[in-house]
Design a protein around this motif. Structure first.
Motif, short mmCIF file in Angstrom:
data_model
loop_
_atom_site.label_atom_id
_atom_site.label_comp_id
_atom_site.label_asym_id
_atom_site.label_seq_id
_atom_site.Cartn_x
_atom_site.Cartn_y
_atom_site.Cartn_z
N TRP A 130 0.99 -1.29 0.01
CA TRP A 130 0.05 0.08 -0.02
C TRP A 130 0.72 1.21 0.18
N THR A 131 0.37 2.28 -0.85
CA THR A 131 0.97 3.74 -0.49
C THR A 131 -0.12 4.55 -0.30
N VAL A 132 0.35 5.73 0.05
CA VAL A 132 -0.38 6.68 0.90
C VAL A 132 0.12 8.07 0.17
N PHE A 158 2.61 2.83 6.46
CA PHE A 158 2.86 2.30 7.66
C PHE A 158 2.02 1.15 7.82
N SER A 159 2.63 0.06 7.92
CA SER A 159 1.61 -1.25 7.91
C SER A 159 1.01 -1.69 8.96
N ARG A 160 1.62 -1.11 10.22
CA ARG A 160 1.07 -1.63 11.61
C ARG A 160 -0.45 -0.97 11.62
N PRO A 161 -0.56 0.52 11.65
CA PRO A 161 -1.92 1.01 11.74
C PRO A 161 -2.62 0.51 10.68
N LEU A 162 -2.24 0.31 9.34
CA LEU A 162 -3.16 0.24 8.14
C LEU A 162 -3.66 -1.38 8.31
N ASN A 163 -2.87 -2.25 8.93
CA ASN A 163 -3.29 -3.51 9.12
C ASN A 163 -4.58 -3.48 10.23
N THR A 164 -4.44 -2.85 11.45
CA THR A 164 -5.39 -2.72 12.24
C THR A 164 -6.78 -1.92 11.57
N LEU A 165 -6.48 -1.30 10.77
CA LEU A 165 -7.69 -0.38 10.10
C LEU A 165 -8.57 -1.27 9.17
N LEU A 166 -7.55 -2.16 8.27
CA LEU A 166 -8.33 -3.29 7.39
C LEU A 166 -8.99 -4.19 8.26
N ILE A 202 -6.35 6.39 14.42
CA ILE A 202 -5.81 6.03 13.24
C ILE A 202 -6.35 7.15 12.16
N THR A 203 -7.41 7.49 12.09
CA THR A 203 -8.13 8.57 11.32
C THR A 203 -7.47 10.12 11.31
N ASP A 204 -6.87 10.17 12.69
CA ASP A 204 -6.26 11.30 13.02
C ASP A 204 -4.91 11.40 12.53
#
Length: 322
Positions: A73-75, A85-93, A175-177
């Motif tokens: 993933w890119t942002v 950053f994969s850690r918060p991204l994985n939590t969100l998904l 995460i959204t912040d």
């Protein structure tokens, strides 16, 4: 009618009234629990290729556009792109794969304002697709209905096309912040410790020692180490990331004072973390990060946690009896 019969009838009446009261008190709650949808979002995240996080307007921050490519993933924001950053991204998904409401809090304007879900306060997750799903993210707190494990952390949300406010499990606000800089991975010494064979730690004055894998255990400067202490340290080390960025120019006049070298059997080159001193403060650079990525390094918290003396990994023997 005998006293025994009268007492029996009275007891039966009390039980009947109690049962009627219990059913009457429970039925609305059960009906309420079943009156709203069981799932707000159900998503096969393996098929998701893009989504957008729009921060709360009060933050005056740009929208963050996430895209999946062949390597992950890119942002992107304001023309800048980074790996996400994969850690918060994985939590969100993981959360978005099945968003279940615990409680329906209401739909009136006061409730929407209370949970910070108005247009001016809420962040949004835009999932797009045929249904154009938008999930508004409000405040976090504890569920008003206790669970067997105690109070449950919740986030207030609203779904596009639904006027109700729901409380869902988990905390989505942090995460959204996150800003664009927050989404830039800031690795130090990360990876799988199962692949690590040697860790060399260098202190000021070129004093150093090595932790070396020997069969199923570890040695510290050639002496048998305490495997539990070593494994616990390496696990924490492998998961630790920096939290901020500093100007890369800060390294121009910096002096290297601490370093760590990790030999990883899954990588061609060792991982090297350098801690530099500049202007009375510490900064960090890692070979896992691009050259422009420089992180602040806390002398009081991070330094003693990451750069420990060799004695920290040796067995502790019980004192001899008097």
């Amino acid at each position: 009618m005998s006293d025994k019969t009268r007492i029996g009838l009275l007891a039966a009446l009390v039980i009947a009234l109690a049962l009627f009261w219990w059913l009457g008190g429970r039925t609305p709650e059960v009906a309420e629990q079943r009156s709203f949808r069981e799932h707000l979002v159900q998503l096969d995240t393996a098929l998701l290729t893009s989504f957008t996080i729009v921060p709360s307007p009060s933050k005056k921050a740009p929208a963050l556009h996430f895209e999946r490519d062949s390597t992950g993933w890119t942002v992107a924001a304001d023309g800048h792109v980074t790996r996400a950053f994969s850690r918060p991204l994985n939590t969100l998904l993981s959360t978005l794969s099945d968003v279940k409401p615990l409680v329906m809090a209401g739909a009136d304007p006061a409730t929407i304002e209370r949970y910070r879900l108005s247009d001016s306060l809420a962040a949004r997750i835009e999932l797009g697709g045929p249904k154009n799903t938008v999930l508004r993210i409000g405040s976090s707190g504890s569920s008003p209905k206790p669970t067997l494990s105690g109070s449950e952390t919740t986030t207030a949300v609203m779904l596009s096309g639904d006027s109700n406010v729901y409380l869902v499990q988990g905390t989505l606000g942090p995460i959204t912040d996150m800003s664009f800089d927050d989404w830039i991975p800031k690795p130090m010494v990360n990876g799988d410790p199962a692949n690590w064979t040697q860790i060399t730690i260098v202190f000021p004055g070129s004093r150093s020692y090595s932790i070396v894998r020997e069969g199923d255990g570890w040695t510290v400067n050639g002496a048998p180490g305490d495997n539990e202490k070593v494994e616990k340290y390496l696990w924490a080390l492998s998961r630790y990331y920096g939290s901020a960025l500093v100007n890369p120019a800060d390294t121009l006049n910096a002096a290297l004072i601490y370093s760590m070298r990790v030999v990883d059997s899954s990588r061609r080159d060792p991982i090297i973390l350098g801690i530099f001193e500049t202007g009375g403060r510490l900064i960090a650079r890692s070979t896992l990060a691009p050259p422009w990525l420089v992180m602040p390094f806390d002398r009081r918290e991070e330094l003693p946690r990451m750069f420990r003396p060799p004695d920290a990994f040796l067995p502790t023997y019980p004192s001899q009896g008097r």
